[in-house]
Design an enzyme around this catalytic site. Structure first.
Site, mmCIF file in Angstrom:
data_model
loop_
_atom_site.group_PDB
_atom_site.id
_atom_site.type_symbol
_atom_site.label_atom_id
_atom_site.label_comp_id
_atom_site.label_asym_id
_atom_site.label_seq_id
_atom_site.Cartn_x
_atom_site.Cartn_y
_atom_site.Cartn_z
ATOM 1 N NE ARG A 20 -2.719 0.112 3.510
ATOM 2 C CZ ARG A 20 -3.628 0.559 4.361
ATOM 3 N NH1 ARG A 20 -4.915 0.396 4.098
ATOM 4 N NH2 ARG A 20 -3.280 1.162 5.462
ATOM 5 C CB THR A 24 -2.990 6.838 -2.420
ATOM 6 O OG1 THR A 24 -2.135 5.701 -2.659
ATOM 7 C CG2 THR A 24 -2.375 8.076 -3.030
ATOM 8 C CG ASP A 53 2.446 -1.860 9.074
ATOM 9 O OD1 ASP A 53 2.764 -3.050 8.847
ATOM 10 O OD2 ASP A 53 2.449 -0.990 8.195
ATOM 11 C CG ASP A 56 5.991 -1.756 9.947
ATOM 12 O OD1 ASP A 56 6.579 -2.238 8.960
ATOM 13 O OD2 ASP A 56 5.613 -0.566 10.009
HETATM 14 C C1 PRP Z 1 -0.998 -4.381 4.640
HETATM 15 C C2 PRP Z 1 -1.702 -5.699 4.895
HETATM 16 C C3 PRP Z 1 -2.516 -5.869 3.650
HETATM 17 C C4 PRP Z 1 -2.895 -4.450 3.310
HETATM 18 C C5 PRP Z 1 -4.327 -4.230 3.716
HETATM 19 O O1 PRP Z 1 0.090 -4.584 3.834
HETATM 20 O O2 PRP Z 1 -0.837 -6.765 5.130
HETATM 21 O O3 PRP Z 1 -1.793 -6.449 2.576
HETATM 22 O O4 PRP Z 1 -2.007 -3.604 4.051
HETATM 23 O O5 PRP Z 1 -4.759 -2.992 3.353
HETATM 24 P P1 PRP Z 1 -5.900 -2.754 2.269
HETATM 25 O O6 PRP Z 1 -7.016 -3.672 2.611
HETATM 26 O O7 PRP Z 1 -6.269 -1.306 2.490
HETATM 27 O O8 PRP Z 1 -5.330 -2.979 0.902
HETATM 28 P P2 PRP Z 1 1.122 -3.446 3.386
HETATM 29 O O9 PRP Z 1 0.707 -2.864 2.072
HETATM 30 O O10 PRP Z 1 1.311 -2.482 4.500
HETATM 31 O O11 PRP Z 1 2.434 -4.254 3.083
HETATM 32 P P3 PRP Z 1 3.305 -5.246 3.986
HETATM 33 O O12 PRP Z 1 2.512 -6.525 4.112
HETATM 34 O O13 PRP Z 1 4.528 -5.410 3.186
HETATM 35 O O14 PRP Z 1 3.541 -4.600 5.313
HETATM 36 N N1 URA Z 2 -2.437 -2.789 7.106
HETATM 37 C C1 URA Z 2 -2.057 -3.050 8.376
HETATM 38 O O1 URA Z 2 -1.028 -3.713 8.606
HETATM 39 N N2 URA Z 2 -2.819 -2.587 9.369
HETATM 40 C C2 URA Z 2 -3.943 -1.866 9.170
HETATM 41 O O2 URA Z 2 -4.611 -1.461 10.141
HETATM 42 C C3 URA Z 2 -4.314 -1.597 7.826
HETATM 43 C C4 URA Z 2 -3.545 -2.077 6.810
#
Ligand code: PRP
Ligand code: URA
Length: 205
Positions: free
Chosen positions: A102, A106, A197, A200
């Site tokens: 993400r 945005t 997150d 993280d």
């Molecule tokens: C997080 C999570 C999902 C996404 C959800 O990943 O693991 O993939 O956000 O959000 P959405 O429903 O609004 O699309 P992120 O993009 O932060 O990447 P990561 O898994 O590498 O931390």
């Molecule tokens: N991705 C995350 O890891 N946490 C949230 O709350 C939303 C998106």
């Protein structure tokens, strides 16, 4: 398709510790494993089985065994924290990867990787712990469908109503299994109360 929310005291217990901001990555990973195992069992309750003739030490019987293999497809990176229970529990599992991230302003997911095994004839389980706006899940489901998946389930640990609505609109036939349905998104598209997150916290970044 209806949303299936996990109802199990161990699930509630694990979620509370996942949400706790003092939980460190090592314990966070163990808790992710535990709740993903409970969700894996829910998401596979209706798997097809077929007859198999065997002999017990006492007599022949016709038992039943799983009829089709599974494919588990984590959305990178956080989805990786949900894969191991599937590998440990089911006899025939292949793993595909969909990399989505993400944008911090945005909240729109950008694709950066995709590697999938053959999906036709398999129960395909797309896993991602957080269903926030639903943008990542909807994109990943598009990808596995385009790759030939026909029997698909989406599994997450925490779902927001907004994300459930997005997936139900874009993929109405796909069941969603969630550990919990939370209240709402905040202005930065994070889930409330949520757990922050996930990626993280899983990897200590
Ligand atoms: C997080 C999570 C999902 C996404 C959800 O990943 O693991 O993939 O956000 O959000 P959405 O429903 O609004 O699309 P992120 O993009 O932060 O990447 P990561 O898994 O590498 O931390
Ligand atoms: N991705 C995350 O890891 N946490 C949230 O709350 C939303 C998106």
């Amino acid at each position: 398709m209806p949303l299936h929310v996990l109802h199990h005291p161990l699930g509630t217990h694990v979620l509370t510790h996942l949400r706790d901001k003092t939980t460190k990555p090592a314990l966070f990973r163990t808790l992710s494993y535990q709740i993903s195992l409970l969700l894996a069992l829910e998401a596979t309750r209706d798997l097809a089985t077929e007859e198999k003739k065997i002999e017990t030490p006492l007599e022949p019987i016709t038992g039943r065994v799983l009829a089709r293999p599974l494919a588990v497809v984590p959305i990178l990176r956080a989805g990786l924290g949900m894969v191991q229970p599937f590998l440990d529990t089911f006899p025939d599992v292949s793993v595909g990867y969909v990399g989505l991230e993400r944008d911090h302003t945005t909240a729109i997911a950008r694709s950066y990787y995709c590697k999938l095994p053959p999906l036709d004839g398999k129960r395909v389980i797309v896993v991602d712990p957080m269903l926030a706006t639903g943008g990542s899940a909807a994109q990943a489901l598009d990808v596995v469908k385009a790759a030939g998946a026909k029997e698909i389930v989406f599994v997450c640990i925490v779902a927001a109503p907004e994300g459930v609505a997005t997936v139900e609109k874009s993929h109405p036939e796909i069941p969603i299994h969630a550990g919990v349905l939370d209240r709402q998104l905040n202005s930065k598209k994070y889930i409330l109360p949520g757990l922050g997150d996930f990626g993280d916290r899983l990897y200590g970044t």
